[in-house]
Design a protein around this motif. Sequence first.
Motif, PDB file in Angstrom:
ATOM      1  N   LEU A   6       0.837  -1.200   0.000  1.00 35.96           N
ATOM      2  CA  LEU A   6       0.000   0.000   0.000  1.00 35.96           C
ATOM      3  C   LEU A   6       0.875   1.255   0.000  1.00 35.96           C
ATOM      4  O   LEU A   6       2.082   1.178   0.262  1.00 35.96           O
ATOM      5  N   GLY A  58       1.058  -1.812  -4.978  1.00 36.92           N
ATOM      6  CA  GLY A  58      -0.021  -2.631  -5.520  1.00 36.92           C
ATOM      7  C   GLY A  58       0.331  -4.096  -5.685  1.00 36.92           C
ATOM      8  O   GLY A  58      -0.558  -4.926  -5.909  1.00 36.92           O
ATOM      9  N   ASP A  59       1.621  -4.443  -5.585  1.00 35.38           N
ATOM     10  CA  ASP A  59       2.019  -5.839  -5.697  1.00 35.38           C
ATOM     11  C   ASP A  59       1.578  -6.610  -4.455  1.00 35.38           C
ATOM     12  O   ASP A  59       1.420  -6.042  -3.372  1.00 35.38           O
ATOM     13  N   ASN A  85       2.466  -9.163  -9.492  1.00 36.25           N
ATOM     14  CA  ASN A  85       1.707  -8.040 -10.022  1.00 36.25           C
ATOM     15  C   ASN A  85       0.321  -8.583 -10.368  1.00 36.25           C
ATOM     16  O   ASN A  85       0.179  -9.424 -11.261  1.00 36.25           O
ATOM     17  N   SER A  87      -2.265  -7.199 -11.804  1.00 37.34           N
ATOM     18  CA  SER A  87      -2.784  -6.838 -13.137  1.00 37.34           C
ATOM     19  C   SER A  87      -2.256  -7.748 -14.230  1.00 37.34           C
ATOM     20  O   SER A  87      -3.000  -8.176 -15.116  1.00 37.34           O
TER      21      SER A  87
END
Length: 160
Positions: A6, A58-59, A85, A87
């Motif tokens: 975060l 974000g990982d 990751n 995404s």
Amino acid sequence: MNELVLPNDTNALNNLMGGRLLHWMDIAASISAQKHCNRIAATASVDNVSFKQPIKLGDVVTIKAKVSRTFHSSLEVRLVVWTENISTGAKAKSNEAFYTFVSLDENGKVMRIPELIPETEEEMQLFDGALRRRQLRLILAGKMKPDDATELKALFFPEI
């Protein structure tokens, strides 16, 4: 153990701060050590931790911790850190380290640790290497003379 990186965990480059990762690794290693000992275990040392690649905002960080060897009152925990990751689905090994813990009773007195019996080939290799890593740690801490490190010497002078 899984953690999501975060904004509060990152530096100005949006990479996970090294200290935060070390904190998470210590928690994961502590849980593994305490489960093996069935009591409190305190961090005694941390081996070299290399940061192979940045872990991004974000990982998802996955930390796998497992006891690799026990001694009389200390034990070694191996940690492997993976990053993913979400995404792209890309996963990569980010870090690896060994932590050493001592088992303590409720008064802080060092306690004997239950024996670990390796079962798989990988567990046996980690178990065998743990004695050499322990001797190196003790030498670096000034608690063992290099001449007394028989397992380490055998790596360099097999005929001895």
